[in-house]
Design an enzyme around this catalytic site. Sequence first.
Site, short mmCIF file in Angstrom:
data_model
loop_
_atom_site.label_atom_id
_atom_site.label_comp_id
_atom_site.label_asym_id
_atom_site.label_seq_id
_atom_site.Cartn_x
_atom_site.Cartn_y
_atom_site.Cartn_z
N ASP A 237 0.85 -1.20 0.00
CA ASP A 237 0.00 0.00 0.00
C ASP A 237 0.89 1.26 0.00
OD1 ASP A 237 -3.14 0.59 0.53
OD2 ASP A 237 -1.95 2.02 1.67
N TYR A 389 -3.16 11.35 1.86
CA TYR A 389 -3.73 11.26 0.50
C TYR A 389 -3.72 12.61 -0.19
CZ TYR A 389 -5.24 6.51 1.45
OH TYR A 389 -5.24 5.18 1.74
N HIS A 446 -5.35 -7.52 -0.53
CA HIS A 446 -4.52 -6.33 -0.40
C HIS A 446 -3.60 -6.35 0.83
CE1 HIS A 446 -3.59 -2.17 -1.25
NE2 HIS A 446 -3.78 -1.87 0.01
#
Length: 490
Positions: A237, A389, A446
Amino acid sequence: MGCCCKVTTLFLLIVAGFSLYQFYPCLFKCHDKPNFDTFKVDDWFGRVMLKANQKIPKDPVDIKSFRLNVSDADLNDLHDRLKRSRFIDHLQDTHFQYGFNSDYLRVVQQYWQNSYQWRKHEQQINSYPQFTTQIEGLNIHFFHVKPKTTAKVKTIFPILLVHGWPGSFYEYLKSIPMLTEPDSNGYAYEIILPSIPGYGYSEQPHKPGFNIPAAARIFVKLMKRLGHEKFITHGGDWGSAISLAISTIYPENVRGLHLVGNFFQPSTFGDFRRMLMAYLMPKYYFGTDDWQRQWEKTFPFCQKFKSMLLETGYMHIQATKPDTVAAGLADSPIGMAAYLLEKFSAWTHANYMELSDGGLVDKFTMDELLTNVMIYWTSGNIAASQRFYLENMQNFKFMQTLTQAQVKVPSAIIEPTHDLMRAPRKFIEHLHENLLQFTDSNVGGHFLAFEEPNIVVKDIRQFSKKLLEFEQQKRKEEEQEQQQKKHDEV
Ligand SMILES: *[C@@H]1O[C@H](CO)[C@@H](O)[C@H](O)[C@H]1NC(C)=O
């Protein structure tokens, strides 16, 4: 012509236009080296703001030992809030399709309230040595675990493990004892497992601009402070992005790069020529027995694009107005659990959406899931973790620089079979000059290291073997070159 075909064609045209627009200047000077020097400049994210023109202060270099000890008052407050949770009514005949199923959220709340014991998990976390040290004004939290014994150990690899969102250092806790134990080759690992600033128990950055290159720079400083000029870096990630950045900006400090998924997907908005060839002539383009398997990672495009859209709404929020949603999450433990744990359902397997419990406890225990949530709750770092982000997505220039960078250090990638976005090996090979290993894992989603630590650890060990062979080969070549030089001189 089916709808999907039309959508695919349209999409490819858009990609073509975008690529031309974006890369037109590149047609003439494509081989310029990306300029990384601006990323290497020291910065300061500490609580005390620097005055204009003030020189960046020097960080104290001492390393303090750290023990997690959440106060009773905080735990009481949590239980108080849990007791007063308010729930929404959920729609008939739906499971996780509308988001976290509120019937199941009640089950989570009951367990959290009545059965979950934080102190037990706190103790487990504290069973591994943790430290803090100040870098660029921030108190950085990290685990530092060395092999217990040197008997049977031939090679110790220092390794940096970098987590992502909505995970934490906790994703790697199960891997620690596996990696520090020597295997039949005599390989063992010295683990440095930090919390990204603004995640877990690392201090949150206090000014804007803390992004991937900043995290990369801080972690390289951390490794150097611990005496490691050269190390293996691993991540999934955001951890994959940070490890990639470390490898391209500071290749001199990286011995090897090991990733769970290549974060910068070269397939998404990559080279149009490559996309078109892969689409129209897959057999010719991929040229291997598993061309179909590779093709299916990117096509049919409309289907892949739809699932990407479906799963990335959170990203758009966090890349634009992270603080708004964080205000709610920081105030409600049950809201935070729904928001974070939904990802552990959909990103582990897309079909889990069809299950009333979101398949959450298929691969994880409720204790594991809640402990990860507790790390976000007790640290108060939820907003900071979401801001990462914004800081990254709104800085296209460096994203572009990073994605165009070639990885020159020896690398390995393991791709979880149920991960959201996957790239054909052939696309990856264009970016990694020395890709020593590419594993298509047949299981897992993931959060591969959290879900299947055995598989990730095995992959790291296999990579290490190839890494030593690669280094040996390199040394041999260098020696031969030198001998040739001597010979020529004579
Ligand atoms: C945690 O802190 C409390 C009070 O601050 C102290 O009494 C207790 O011994 C500490 N526990 C650990 C495991 O450090």
